[in-house]
Design an enzyme around this catalytic site. Sequence first.
Site, PDB file in Angstrom:
ATOM      1  N   CYS A 122       8.506 -32.398  25.922  1.00 30.93           N
ATOM      2  CA  CYS A 122       7.559 -31.312  26.179  1.00 30.93           C
ATOM      3  C   CYS A 122       7.340 -31.064  27.657  1.00 30.93           C
ATOM      4  CB  CYS A 122       6.221 -31.602  25.505  1.00 30.93           C
ATOM      5  SG  CYS A 122       5.438 -33.116  26.083  1.00 30.93           S
ATOM      6  N   PHE A 263      10.587 -54.046  17.265  1.00 33.06           N
ATOM      7  CA  PHE A 263      11.669 -54.928  16.827  1.00 33.06           C
ATOM      8  C   PHE A 263      11.200 -55.835  15.680  1.00 33.06           C
ATOM      9  CE2 PHE A 263      12.877 -53.846  21.199  1.00 33.06           C
ATOM     10  CZ  PHE A 263      14.148 -53.335  20.963  1.00 33.06           C
ATOM     11  N   ARG A 265      11.893 -57.300  12.771  1.00 32.14           N
ATOM     12  CA  ARG A 265      13.136 -57.591  12.061  1.00 32.14           C
ATOM     13  C   ARG A 265      12.912 -58.735  11.079  1.00 32.14           C
ATOM     14  NH1 ARG A 265      17.186 -55.316  15.419  1.00 32.14           N
ATOM     15  NH2 ARG A 265      16.226 -53.418  16.260  1.00 32.14           N
TER      16      ARG A 265
END
Length: 290
Positions: A122, A263, A265
């Site tokens: 933007c 992250f 995981r």
Amino acid sequence: MGRVTDSTRLRTVRVRDGRLYAGRKGDHVAVEEPLDIRLNGRALSLTMRTPGHDVELIHGVLHGEGLVRDREDVIEARYCDGAVVDDGSGFARNTYNVMDVTTARPQLLPPATRSFITTSACGVCGSESIDAVRQKSRYTLLHSWSVDPRTLLTAARSLTGQQEVFARTGGVHAAALVDLEGNLLVVREDVGRHNAVDKVIGWALLEDRLPLRDCFLLVSSRAGFEIAQKAYMAGIPLLACVSAASSLAVDTAEEFGMTLVGFTRAAEDGDGRMNVYTHPERLDLSAAEG
């Protein structure tokens, strides 16, 4: 509703033991189509999305932009009949790609020329973006609970199992609202990660669940500013993503007191890892070693 997946024929190329192989096979791809959003009969926004749950998507978009607050603010959301004229027959037809939303309180709405700020391209600086979000949100984020990090990993494993379109195409993102026990309340998929988030928040708005103070948002993608903004607008105290977080997402979460986890995981055996960017106090680390 349009198709969610489509079929295609493609060439496959592989290298095995230094030798080159080529073949052909059929495969599935995720459908991407435009949705033209009209507000009270006037053009508002055009978004590329995976068809499906469009009413939730629009409610999420309008709430994230501060244009509606509650379910009662929307009288009707419907596909426009005769939105497109067929070149062959000359007759009007419904493509299910144009939707008009009628609001109950038009005084809530800014001028139609207003531009959205939720794109990462933007051009406004971080402080301006954060200030704009602060002015629109009605909620503050709770600090009254903490959650075991293993609950986030359990939710991440569950989300993987519920990504049906991704399993077929590998080409969509997913978002889920998760309660503090790790139960997935709702899961939505879309080619746009912000669309998937809009769909789950739109679902919550239609179910009168806002603000979402006792759950967290889990996304299968990275966390950019627009996702942190949408979470804050819905009162969500914790945002967890499978990939990384952008610098502006970190700044936004820090400013508003949101816990941002990246992250995230999860392994099948229950193990896993995550990085906590901001406000780690919502993660219960009392049993942590090291």
